[in-house]
Design a protein around this motif. Structure first.
Motif, PDB file in Angstrom:
ATOM      1  N   HIS A 235       0.844  -1.205   0.000  1.00 54.12           N
ATOM      2  CA  HIS A 235       0.000   0.000   0.000  1.00 54.12           C
ATOM      3  C   HIS A 235       0.878   1.253   0.000  1.00 54.12           C
ATOM      4  CE1 HIS A 235      -3.375   2.637   0.768  1.00 54.12           C
ATOM      5  NE2 HIS A 235      -2.743   3.115   1.830  1.00 54.12           N
ATOM      6  N   ARG A 236       1.929   1.233   0.802  1.00 54.07           N
ATOM      7  CA  ARG A 236       2.846   2.381   0.879  1.00 54.07           C
ATOM      8  C   ARG A 236       3.543   2.603  -0.463  1.00 54.07           C
ATOM      9  NH1 ARG A 236       3.271   6.781   4.112  1.00 54.07           N
ATOM     10  NH2 ARG A 236       5.392   7.544   4.043  1.00 54.07           N
ATOM     11  N   ILE A 237       3.979   1.521  -1.100  1.00 49.49           N
ATOM     12  CA  ILE A 237       4.596   1.632  -2.424  1.00 49.49           C
ATOM     13  C   ILE A 237       3.600   2.234  -3.404  1.00 49.49           C
ATOM     14  CG2 ILE A 237       5.462   0.300  -4.406  1.00 49.49           C
ATOM     15  CD1 ILE A 237       6.645  -1.660  -2.327  1.00 49.49           C
ATOM     16  N   GLY A 238       2.357   1.777  -3.315  1.00 51.58           N
ATOM     17  CA  GLY A 238       1.311   2.318  -4.177  1.00 51.58           C
ATOM     18  C   GLY A 238       1.141   3.816  -4.001  1.00 51.58           C
TER      19      GLY A 238
ATOM     20  N   LEU B 215       3.436   5.937  -2.787  1.00 51.29           N
ATOM     21  CA  LEU B 215       4.658   6.615  -3.213  1.00 51.29           C
ATOM     22  C   LEU B 215       4.776   6.709  -4.736  1.00 51.29           C
ATOM     23  CD1 LEU B 215       7.185   5.049  -0.678  1.00 51.29           C
ATOM     24  CD2 LEU B 215       6.417   7.437  -0.738  1.00 51.29           C
ATOM     25  N   PHE B 216       4.335   5.674  -5.430  1.00 50.55           N
ATOM     26  CA  PHE B 216       4.496   5.627  -6.878  1.00 50.55           C
ATOM     27  C   PHE B 216       3.182   5.840  -7.631  1.00 50.55           C
ATOM     28  CE2 PHE B 216       8.105   3.328  -5.168  1.00 50.55           C
ATOM     29  CZ  PHE B 216       9.157   3.878  -5.892  1.00 50.55           C
ATOM     30  N   ASP B 217       2.178   6.316  -6.934  1.00 53.78           N
ATOM     31  CA  ASP B 217       0.867   6.513  -7.542  1.00 53.78           C
ATOM     32  C   ASP B 217       0.967   7.354  -8.816  1.00 53.78           C
ATOM     33  OD1 ASP B 217      -1.941   6.400  -7.770  1.00 53.78           O
ATOM     34  OD2 ASP B 217      -2.111   8.382  -6.838  1.00 53.78           O
ATOM     35  N   GLY B 218       0.405   6.830  -9.875  1.00 57.33           N
ATOM     36  CA  GLY B 218       0.364   7.558 -11.136  1.00 57.33           C
ATOM     37  C   GLY B 218       1.575   7.358 -12.029  1.00 57.33           C
ATOM     38  N   ASN B 219       2.625   6.727 -11.536  1.00 59.87           N
ATOM     39  CA  ASN B 219       3.839   6.580 -12.341  1.00 59.87           C
ATOM     40  C   ASN B 219       3.629   5.697 -13.572  1.00 59.87           C
ATOM     41  OD1 ASN B 219       5.323   8.272 -10.740  1.00 59.87           O
ATOM     42  ND2 ASN B 219       6.413   6.654  -9.663  1.00 59.87           N
ATOM     43  N   ILE B 220       2.854   4.646 -13.438  1.00 61.20           N
ATOM     44  CA  ILE B 220       2.615   3.773 -14.591  1.00 61.20           C
ATOM     45  C   ILE B 220       1.821   4.530 -15.654  1.00 61.20           C
ATOM     46  CG2 ILE B 220       1.437   1.674 -15.385  1.00 61.20           C
ATOM     47  CD1 ILE B 220       2.242   0.393 -12.688  1.00 61.20           C
ATOM     48  N   ALA B 221       0.760   5.201 -15.231  1.00 62.83           N
ATOM     49  CA  ALA B 221      -0.043   5.977 -16.179  1.00 62.83           C
ATOM     50  C   ALA B 221       0.800   7.071 -16.824  1.00 62.83           C
ATOM     51  CB  ALA B 221      -1.255   6.583 -15.478  1.00 62.83           C
TER      52      ALA B 221
END
Length: 190
Positions: free
Chosen positions: A166-169, A171-177
């Protein structure tokens, strides 16, 4: 039907034993005694203990593929995909510390790859991201997630995986998009 039941019982007993002791301390004799079957029955289904392990990981991977839900985030999908490992931490630790470590690594790599491939494909539906860029993004996250899981296992599995993922999510939210959008823009400029 009886054959599937026997295979299932053998796998369940094997996992139960792996949760109690290292792989090197489990024998075919232990399994046949616990399952109340004879050795020939065991060897009818499996050539050795390692074949059971390979089948367990293949079955779990197939479950991940069948149960994938594209409405979940990659984090939720990844946690659902690693359910078996989370429910059998000791067994996973024992496999990690055995000569079958490669089988575990392959399983985790395939699970991470499956989750990330589906997520990236879904996230790029409306974008003109190149296939090569999508493969790079999948490969990057697949490798990172696999290595993180292996590190977690090797360090004794102390952290709470849902909390870390969840924390990784976050921290990196939106990076794939964002990476997919950049790919589409790079394609337009070529």
């Amino acid at each position: 039907m009886a054959q599937q039941y026997t295979r299932k019982v053998i796998r369940e007993v094997f996992v139960q034993m792996l949760n109690e002791r290292p792989l090197s301390k489990i024998t075919v004799k232990d399994i046949v005694n616990e399952c109340e079957i004879n050795r020939n029955t065991f060897y009818y289904y499996y050539p050795d203990l390692y074949a059971i392990l390979a089948e367990i990981f293949q079955t779990e991977l197939q479950t991940v593929i069948e149960e994938y839900n594209d409405t979940l985030s990659w984090e939720e999908s990844f946690l659902a995909a690693t359910k078996f490992a989370l429910e059998n931490k000791i067994a996973i630790y024992h496999v990690y510390n055995s000569i079958q470590k490669e089988e575990l690594e392959k399983y985790l790599f395939n699970v991470a790859g499956n989750v990330m491939t589906r997520y990236v494909e879904d996230a790029s539906k409306d974008l003109k991201a190149s296939g090569e860029d999508k493969r790079l993004i999948v490969s990057f996250y697949q490798s990172a997630l696999t290595e993180m899981l292996l590190h977690w296992i090797s360090s004794g599995m102390k952290e709470d995986p849902p909390k870390v993922i969840h924390r990784i999510g976050l921290l990196f939210d939106g990076n794939i998009a964002l990476s997919l959008e950049r790919s589409a823009k790079l394609n337009d400029s070529w």
